[in-house]
Design an enzyme around this catalytic site. Structure first.
Site, PDB file in Angstrom:
ATOM      1  CG  HIS A   1      -0.321   0.271   2.536  1.00 18.02           C
ATOM      2  ND1 HIS A   1       0.105  -0.747   3.329  1.00 18.02           N
ATOM      3  CD2 HIS A   1      -0.142   1.360   3.289  1.00 18.02           C
ATOM      4  CE1 HIS A   1       0.626  -0.456   4.485  1.00 18.02           C
ATOM      5  NE2 HIS A   1       0.393   0.865   4.283  1.00 18.02           N
TER       6      HIS A   1
ATOM      7  CG  ASP B   1       0.296  -4.229   2.833  1.00 18.90           C
ATOM      8  OD1 ASP B   1       0.224  -3.629   1.798  1.00 18.90           O
ATOM      9  OD2 ASP B   1       0.272  -3.613   4.129  1.00 18.90           O
TER      10      ASP B   1
ATOM     11  N   GLY C   1       3.758   6.329   7.987  1.00 15.39           N
ATOM     12  CA  GLY C   1       5.275   6.369   7.606  1.00 15.39           C
ATOM     13  C   GLY C   1       6.112   5.204   8.023  1.00 15.39           C
ATOM     14  CG  ASN C   2       6.803   3.423  11.958  1.00 17.07           C
ATOM     15  OD1 ASN C   2       5.996   3.988  12.903  1.00 17.07           O
ATOM     16  ND2 ASN C   2       7.719   2.984  12.260  1.00 17.07           N
ATOM     17  CB  SER C   3       3.209   1.480   6.347  1.00 21.81           C
ATOM     18  OG  SER C   3       2.077   1.320   6.892  1.00 21.81           O
TER      19      SER C   3
ATOM     20  CG  LEU D   1     -12.891 -23.099  -4.480  1.00 19.62           C
ATOM     21  CD1 LEU D   1     -12.500 -23.854  -5.678  1.00 19.62           C
ATOM     22  CD2 LEU D   1     -12.835 -23.766  -3.107  1.00 19.62           C
ATOM     23  N   GLY D   2     -13.628 -19.069  -5.484  1.00 20.27           N
ATOM     24  CA  GLY D   2     -14.931 -18.444  -5.698  1.00 20.27           C
ATOM     25  C   GLY D   2     -15.959 -18.702  -4.524  1.00 20.27           C
TER      26      GLY D   2
END
Length: 313
Positions: free
Chosen positions: A61, A91, A165-167, A218-219
């Site tokens: 992200h 992520d 900002g740590n992400s 698979l759905g």
């Protein structure tokens, strides 16, 4: 009058402080600030150098919508980086620097962490480069919903302070090994990190080599429900996954699954939650027939489904 003996700063430092300082000294040179400009606007985050040839790891992200970004290191150097690949379902994203980078961090194994263990978060929160916070592992095995609607499993919860900002920054153990990728999306007071373990290392390798992580689809969507005692004893599991929705045209729909079915086995493995299904939907399952067993109208029903490759939206 007795004189109090003078103590230097080193003498005043306790073991906790010395440990955190040692981790900071070892890891901070490999942590970068990330500045991004894309069609989604400007953003910032953190990243870490993970190879000698200039690959960096960050959160997907952080670099959403971007093909390039700028990174800066603690020694004042910087580089433009290319976004090599990102996987929104975990992520995680991999960058590659066009210039020189500091030495890489050393990977640890989040599977070896224990609740109460000291961890150190390093990154660039709120634009404050080279920030260090410390805390403990508050919990293990948390689940983190992503923007794609999928769930990241085995997430680490820590009380080390994390802010925007740590992400993408480093969560390190007490000897400076990277055990997680920090994320600040959970909210104030809750620190979470995507673990560095066998699963995520495979994702990172795939992003470095092919730029993407392939998964099967698979759905179905559903929720964990208790099984009748006789059925639970028969299949060796007290719960199954009750189907709440089947995507039209999905492999599950083509196999005849419908709302209300309770999935109890997939590819010979017990199915307890949607996460259990997700863990089986790996690249090797794409386009290969697998058996699925459901409890329907008081009977076990077997069907064959052929998962297709999941297309990220």
């Amino acid at each position: 009058m007795n004189d109090i003996p003078a103590m230097d700063d080193d003498g005043l430092l306790d073991a906790y402080s010395k440990t955190v300082m040692a981790v900071a000294t070892r890891v901070l040179p490999s942590v970068a600030s990330v500045a991004v400009r894309s069609t989604q606007g400007a953003g910032a985050g953190s990243a870490s150098v993970i190879t000698d040839d200039g690959f960096l790891l960050t959160s997907a992200h952080v670099v959403a919508g971007a093909g390039v970004a700028e990174v800066g290191f603690a020694d004042g150097t910087g580089s433009r980086v290319d976004v090599v690949g990102r996987d929104t379902l975990s992520d995680l994203a991999v960058l590659h620097a066009r210039g020189a980078t500091p030495p890489p961090v050393q990977f640890g194994d989040a599977a070896q962490l224990r609740v109460g263990q000291l961890v150190v978060a390093l990154g660039n929160p709120l634009g404050l480069a080279g920030s260090v916070t410390a805390g403990i592992v508050s919990a293990l095995g948390r689940s983190l919903p992503t923007r794609s609607g999928r769930v990241i499993d085995e997430v680490i919860q820590t009380d080390a302070a994390l802010n925007p900002g740590n992400s993408g920054g480093v969560l390190a153990d007490s000897v400076g090994r990277m055990v997680g990728v920090n994320t600040a999306v959970a909210g104030i007071g809750v620190g979470l990190a995507v673990p560095i373990n066998a699963t995520t290392r495979a994702i990172i390798t795939a992003l470095m080599t092919t730029g993407r992580m392939r998964r099967a689809w698979l759905g179905i969507a559903g929720a964990q429900v208790p099984l009748p005692p006789a059925l639970a004893a028969r299949i060796g599991s007290p719960t199954g996954l009750q189907v709440a929705a089947v995507s039209p045209g999905s492999p599950a729909a083509e196999a005849g699954l419908h709302r209300g079915d309770i999935v109890v086995e997939l590819a010979g493995q017990p199915v307890v939650t949607a996460t259990a299904v997700q863990q089986l939907m790996v690249e090797d399952a794409i386009d290969k027939p697998i058996e699925i067993t459901v409890w329907r109208n008081g009977a076990l029903v077997d069907a064959i489904t052929v998962p297709r490759e999941l297309q990220e939206s």
